[in-house]
Design an enzyme around this catalytic site. Structure first.
Site, PDB file in Angstrom:
ATOM      1  N   LYS A 116     -23.739  56.803 -13.567  1.00 40.04           N
ATOM      2  CA  LYS A 116     -23.164  56.881 -14.915  1.00 40.04           C
ATOM      3  C   LYS A 116     -21.770  57.499 -14.909  1.00 40.04           C
ATOM      4  O   LYS A 116     -20.906  57.089 -15.696  1.00 40.04           O
ATOM      5  CB  LYS A 116     -24.082  57.694 -15.825  1.00 40.04           C
ATOM      6  CG  LYS A 116     -25.301  56.914 -16.329  1.00 40.04           C
ATOM      7  CD  LYS A 116     -25.953  57.684 -17.469  1.00 40.04           C
ATOM      8  CE  LYS A 116     -27.423  57.330 -17.671  1.00 40.04           C
ATOM      9  NZ  LYS A 116     -27.698  55.956 -18.042  1.00 40.04           N
ATOM     10  N   GLU A 200     -22.289  65.079 -22.151  1.00 41.50           N
ATOM     11  CA  GLU A 200     -21.633  64.183 -23.084  1.00 41.50           C
ATOM     12  C   GLU A 200     -21.721  64.747 -24.479  1.00 41.50           C
ATOM     13  O   GLU A 200     -22.727  65.359 -24.829  1.00 41.50           O
ATOM     14  CB  GLU A 200     -22.390  62.842 -23.092  1.00 41.50           C
ATOM     15  CG  GLU A 200     -21.565  61.683 -22.650  1.00 41.50           C
ATOM     16  CD  GLU A 200     -22.411  60.444 -22.486  1.00 41.50           C
ATOM     17  OE1 GLU A 200     -23.194  60.131 -23.410  1.00 41.50           O
ATOM     18  OE2 GLU A 200     -22.301  59.805 -21.441  1.00 41.50           O
ATOM     19  N   ARG A 291     -28.355  43.548 -14.650  1.00 37.31           N
ATOM     20  CA  ARG A 291     -29.567  42.722 -14.509  1.00 37.31           C
ATOM     21  C   ARG A 291     -29.809  42.018 -15.828  1.00 37.31           C
ATOM     22  O   ARG A 291     -29.118  42.285 -16.818  1.00 37.31           O
ATOM     23  CB  ARG A 291     -30.762  43.613 -14.195  1.00 37.31           C
ATOM     24  CG  ARG A 291     -30.926  44.699 -15.247  1.00 37.31           C
ATOM     25  CD  ARG A 291     -32.158  45.549 -15.039  1.00 37.31           C
ATOM     26  NE  ARG A 291     -32.092  46.777 -15.800  1.00 37.31           N
ATOM     27  CZ  ARG A 291     -32.397  46.902 -17.091  1.00 37.31           C
ATOM     28  NH1 ARG A 291     -32.774  45.848 -17.779  1.00 37.31           N
ATOM     29  NH2 ARG A 291     -32.298  48.059 -17.702  1.00 37.31           N
TER      30      ARG A 291
HETATM   31  P1  ADP Z   1     -30.554  55.458 -20.019  1.00 33.51           P
HETATM   32  O1  ADP Z   1     -29.771  54.837 -18.894  1.00 33.51           O
HETATM   33  O2  ADP Z   1     -31.405  56.596 -19.596  1.00 33.51           O
HETATM   34  O3  ADP Z   1     -31.277  54.447 -20.838  1.00 33.51           O
HETATM   35  P2  ADP Z   1     -28.240  55.478 -21.765  1.00 33.51           P
HETATM   36  O4  ADP Z   1     -26.996  56.143 -21.366  1.00 33.51           O
HETATM   37  O5  ADP Z   1     -28.305  53.991 -21.636  1.00 33.51           O
HETATM   38  O6  ADP Z   1     -29.458  56.140 -20.962  1.00 33.51           O
HETATM   39  O7  ADP Z   1     -28.599  55.867 -23.233  1.00 33.51           O
HETATM   40  C1  ADP Z   1     -29.804  55.509 -23.819  1.00 33.51           C
HETATM   41  C2  ADP Z   1     -29.771  55.818 -25.308  1.00 33.51           C
HETATM   42  O8  ADP Z   1     -29.493  57.201 -25.506  1.00 33.51           O
HETATM   43  C3  ADP Z   1     -28.716  55.101 -26.086  1.00 33.51           C
HETATM   44  O9  ADP Z   1     -29.114  53.840 -26.500  1.00 33.51           O
HETATM   45  C4  ADP Z   1     -28.488  56.037 -27.259  1.00 33.51           C
HETATM   46  O10 ADP Z   1     -29.486  55.841 -28.228  1.00 33.51           O
HETATM   47  C5  ADP Z   1     -28.695  57.380 -26.660  1.00 33.51           C
HETATM   48  N1  ADP Z   1     -27.415  57.994 -26.276  1.00 33.51           N
HETATM   49  C6  ADP Z   1     -26.783  57.871 -25.092  1.00 33.51           C
HETATM   50  N2  ADP Z   1     -25.644  58.587 -25.089  1.00 33.51           N
HETATM   51  C7  ADP Z   1     -25.564  59.178 -26.283  1.00 33.51           C
HETATM   52  C8  ADP Z   1     -24.645  60.086 -26.897  1.00 33.51           C
HETATM   53  N3  ADP Z   1     -23.564  60.522 -26.265  1.00 33.51           N
HETATM   54  N4  ADP Z   1     -24.891  60.509 -28.157  1.00 33.51           N
HETATM   55  C9  ADP Z   1     -25.984  60.097 -28.809  1.00 33.51           C
HETATM   56  N5  ADP Z   1     -26.891  59.269 -28.286  1.00 33.51           N
HETATM   57  C10 ADP Z   1     -26.687  58.819 -27.042  1.00 33.51           C
END
Ligand code: ADP
Length: 661
Positions: A116, A200, A291
Site C-alpha cells: 500500500k 492515513e 485481479r
Molecule cells: P483493504 O485492502 O484492507 O481492503 P483498503 O485500503 O482497500 O483496505 O480500504 C478498504 C475500505 O476501508 C475502503 O473501502 C474504505 O471504506 C475504508 N477506508 C480506507 N481508507 C480510508 C480512509 N483513509 N478513511 C476512511 N475510510 C477508509
C-alpha cells in the site's frame, strides 16, 4: 486462443470462469481440496485434480500442487480467480516460468501494487491524489506518534501489505494509538507475514468508488467505468453497484482518468481495479487490486462485456476487443453478496449442510453466481460467501426492485444467512435515495441486522411441517388420521403443543385437530389452518384464510423457517401430544408420525391418569411426549424402546378406563 486452462480456485468464481471458457470452446481443468471433491466447480469442469487437504494453505494456496496439476492436465494457462493466489506475484512468475500463461497482470504489476505504501507513492508520482498520511519505512512507535500528530486525528492504521480490511484500525485519540499499532501489527504479521504499517487521515463518511481498468500486451489501456462499493460492513463490501448513483459527471470522468494514470504507471495488463475514496467532491486513491474482483459482474451487466473473456483474450496475446470510445455503459446494475453468516450474532460465519437452496431463475437481467447446490456443505475452511445475486434494469430504481424480487424468492436454509439483512438494506430510505457512504451500514446496524419477532405464519409453518413435510406413503396416507386437509381424527379432538424459542422469547403454538378442521392457537387467537407440502421442504400454509409460501428445515432441536420477507431460527423447547378426551376413542394411543420409540415410561397393568406421559416418540430428530388420552389401566404395550413405528400405529392399549375423579 488457449485450448485448455486450469482454474486455481473454487466456488462461484471457478464456476463462472468455467462457463465463459466453455462458451469459447476452451477445455477447463478444476482443482479441488479434499473438502471439495463433490463441489459444483469439480462437476462442471472437463477434468479435475485433487490438490490437498481441506485447509486452503495446504491446497488452494499450494502453488506447487497447482502447477503439478497444470502439468498433468497439459493446461496452457492458469486463471487464479480472486482470493487465494490471485495477487501473489511469485505465483504469477512461477506460472510463466513453468511455461504457462498467467491469466492476470504481469508479476511486476502485482508486486508494485501489493504494497500500500509503494502503491500510494506511485499514484502520487502519477499525479493522482492520495489520502494524507505516513508511509515511511521507519516503524518505531515514537515516529508514528509524531506523524500522527502532524496528520491529525481521527486516523487510520493500515497494514502495508493489507487486504480485506485486515490490520485496519481507526484511532480517534492520541492515547489509543499505541494499542492500535500493536494489535494491527499482530494481525498484519499473522495475515501477511509482514508487520509494516502506514497511517492515513481517516475520513468519517466517504464513498468507495472504484474504476475497472483493462490493459493488453500491446500497450492499450481502457476503463470500463466505475462501481460504487460504499455499502460496507467493517471495510468489507456487501453490495456493489454501477454506475455510482448521484455523482457529478465531471467527478466521475476525473476518476476514470485518474485510474488510467495509475494503470499506465505500471503498464498494466489484464483486468484490474483502481480504488478511491470520495468525500465532498474530492477523491483520493487508496489501492489497486490486480485481479478480477467479486463485483466485476455489475460492470459486465452495464457494459455487456464478459470480463473473463477479455482476460483470456489478453492473456493469449490478443488486443483488447474494443477501443475506449466503443465501450458504452447502459442502465444500472446492483449486486449483493449472500453470505452464510448470522447478522444477529455479529455476522458470525455459519456452517452446515444446505437443507434448502433456492434461487429464482436467472435471465438476461438477473444473474445468480454460486458454487453451491442444495445438499452441499458450507464448511469453515473457506470464505462464507454462498452466492452473488446481480440485477440489472434501465435505472437504479428498477434494478433495486428486480433485486428485491429475486431476494424474496431466494431461500437458504441449513445455515444462517444475511438474506434478510440485504433485503432490509435495499429498503432503507437512504439507500433508496442513493446516498450511501461507507459508514452507513454501521450507523444503521441494529435496524439492519436484528430480525423482527417470528410472525404467526412462521410459527405455524414450523408446527405444521412436523406432520405435513414427512414424505407421503401413498397407500397408508390416504387414510392417515393426520392428513391435515380435514384434520379429522377417529379419536375425536386432540391437540399438539409446541413451544418455540424465538431469540429468547417463548412462543407457544397449539395445534388443535377439531371436528371442524385444523386450528392453530397463538395464545387466545385461534385461526383455522391448512398446510400442504410443495416438495423440497417448501410448505404452503393457509392461516386464517391467508396463503403463505414457506420453506422449513429442521435441525437438531431447532427449526428454520423462511418466508418471502424473513427467515427465523426457532429453538424447539418442547412438543407434546395430548388427546383431549372423548369417550369414543379414549383408549387409543397412536403414533402421530413415523418414528422410533425412545422410551416407555409405564409398565403393563399400571394405572395412569389423563395427561400422564406414557412414552416418548423420537421423530425427525425430536422427542415427542405421548400422554394418556384418559385415565385407565395399561392393558397392552405393543412397542419397546428402540422399535420403529409407522404413522398411526397403535402404541398402547388403555383398558378399563376409570371415571376421572
Ligand atoms: P483493504 O485492502 O484492507 O481492503 P483498503 O485500503 O482497500 O483496505 O480500504 C478498504 C475500505 O476501508 C475502503 O473501502 C474504505 O471504506 C475504508 N477506508 C480506507 N481508507 C480510508 C480512509 N483513509 N478513511 C476512511 N475510510 C477508509
Amino acid at each position: 486462443m488457449f485450448k485448455k486452462i486450469l482454474i486455481a480456485n473454487r466456488g462461484e468464481i471457478a464456476c463462472r470462469v468455467i462457463r465463459t471458457a466453455r462458451r469459447l470452446g476452451i477445455k477447463t481443468v478444476a482443482v479441488y481440496s479434499d473438502a471439495d471433491s463433490r463441489a459444483l466447480h469439480v462437476a462442471l469442469a472437463d477434468e479435475a485434480y485433487e490438490i490437498g487437504p481441506a485447509p486452503a494453505r495446504e491446497s488452494y494456496l499450494d502453488a506447487q500442487a497447482i502447477l503439478t496439476a497444470a502439468r498433468r492436465s497439459r493446461a496452457e494457462a492458469i486463471h487464479p480467480g480472486y482470493g487465494f493466489l490471485s495477487e501473489n506475484a511469485a505465483f504469477a512468475a512461477g506460472c510463466v516460468k513453468a511455461g504457462l500463461a498467467f491469466i492476470g497482470p504481469q508479476a511486476a504489476a502485482i508486486r508494485a501494487m501489493g504494497n500500500k505504501a509503494a502503491a500510494k507513492a506511485l499514484a502520487e508520482r502519477a499525479g493522482v491524489p492520495v489520502v494524507p498520511g505516513y508511509r515511511g519505512d521507519r516503524q518505531h512507535v515514537a515516529i508514528f506518534a509524531a506523524e500522527a500528530a502532524r496528520i491529525g486525528y481521527p486516523l487510520l492504521v493500515k497494514a502495508t501489505a493489507g487486504g480485506g480490511g485486515r490490520g485496519t484500525r481507526v484511532v480517534e485519540r492520541p492515547n489509543e494509538l499505541g494499542a492500535a499499532l500493536e494489535s494491527a501489527r499482530r494481525e498484519a504479521t499473522a495475515a501477511f507475514g509482514d508487520s509494516r504499517l502506514i497511517l492515513e487521515k481517516y475520513l468519517r463518511a466517504p464513498r468507495h468508488i472504484e474504476v475497472q481498468v483493462f490493459g493488453d500486451r500491446r500497450g492499450n489501456l481502457v476503463h470500463l467505468y466505475a462501481r460504487d462499493c460504499s455499502s460496507q460492513r467493517r471495510y468489507q463490501k456487501v453490495l456493489e453497484e454501477a454506475p455510482p448513483a448521484a455523482l457529478a459527471p465531471a467527478l466521475l470522468s476525473n476518476l476514470h482518468e485518474a485510474a488510467l494514470k495509475v494503470a499506465h504507471a505500471v503498464k498494466y495488463q489484464n483486468a484490474g481495479t483502481v480504488e478511491f475514496i470520495v468525500e465532498r467532491g474530492r477523491f483520493y486513491f487508496i489501492e489497486m487490486n490486480t485481479r478480477l474482483q467479486v463485483e466485476h459482474a455489475v460492470t459486465e451487466m452495464i457494459t455487456g462485456i464478459d470480463l473473463v473473456e477479455w482476460q483470456l483474450r489478453v492473456a493469449a496475446g490478443e488486443a483488447l476487443p474494443l477501443k475506449q470510445a466503443q465501450i458504452r455503459a447502459r442502465g444500472h446494475a446492483i449486486e449483493v453478496r449472500l453470505y452464510a453468516e448470522d447478522p444477529a450474532r455479529g455476522f458470525m460465519p455459519s456452517t452446515g449442510r444446505l437443507a434448502r437452496l433456492r434461487f429464482p431463475p436467472a435471465d438476461t437481467h438477473l444473474r445468480i453466481e454460486t458454487g453451491l447446490r442444495q445438499g452441499d456443505a458450507v464448511t469453515e475452511f473457506y470464505d462464507p460467501m454462498a452466492a452473488k445475486v446481480v440485477a440489472w434494469a434501465k435505472d437504479r430504481h428498477g434494478a433495486r426492485r428486480r433485486l428485491r424480487a429475486a431476494l424474496v424468492e431466494t431461500r437458504i436454509l441449513g445455515v444462517d444467512s444475511n438474506r434478510d439483512f440485504l433485503l432490509r438494506l435495499i429498503e432503507q430510505p437512504a439507500f433508496r435515495r442513493g446516498s450511501v457512504d461507507t459508514a452507513f451500514i454501521g450507523r444503521h446496524l441494529e435496524a439492519l441486522a436484528l430480525p423482527a419477532p417470528a410472525p404467526e405464519p412462521a410459527l405455524a409453518a414450523a408446527a405444521l411441517s412436523r406432520i405435513v413435510a414427512a414424505p407421503p406413503k401413498p397407500a397408508a396416507d390416504r387414510f392417515s388420521p393426520w392428513r391435515l386437509r380435514d384434520g379429522w381424527r377417529p379419536s375425536g379432538e386432540s391437540v399438539l403443543d409446541f413451544a418455540f424459542d424465538d431469540r429468547g422469547t417463548k412462543r407457544r403454538v397449539r395445534m388443535r385437530f377439531a371436528r371442524a378442521g385444523l386450528q392453530l392457537e397463538f395464545g387466545r387467537r385461534c385461526l383455522p389452518a391448512l398446510a400442504w407440502a410443495l416438495g423440497a421442504g417448501d410448505l404452503a400454509v393457509e392461516l386464517g384464510g391467508r396463503h403463505v409460501e414457506t420453506s422449513v428445515a429442521w435441525g437438531d432441536r431447532a427449526v428454520q423457517v423462511a418466508l418471502a420477507d424473513g427467515t427465523w431460527r426457532l429453538g424447539v423447547v418442547e412438543t407434546a401430544i395430548r388427546h383431549a378426551d372423548t369417550a369414543s376413542a379414549a383408549s387409543q394411543v397412536v403414533a402421530p408420525m413415523p418414528g422410533k420409540i425412545a422410551a416407555v415410561h409405564v409398565a403393563k397393568g399400571a394405572s395412569v391418569t389423563r395427561g400422564q406421559v406414557l412414552l416418548v416418540l423420537e421423530a425427525m430428530k425430536m422427542e415427542h411426549a405421548i400422554a394418556a388420552p384418559s385415565d385407565g389401566v395399561v392393558a397392552e404395550i405393543r412397542y419397546a424402546a428402540g422399535d420403529p413405528v409407522a404413522e398411526g400405529a397403535e402404541l398402547m392399549v388403555l383398558a378399563g378406563a376409570k371415571e376421572a375423579t
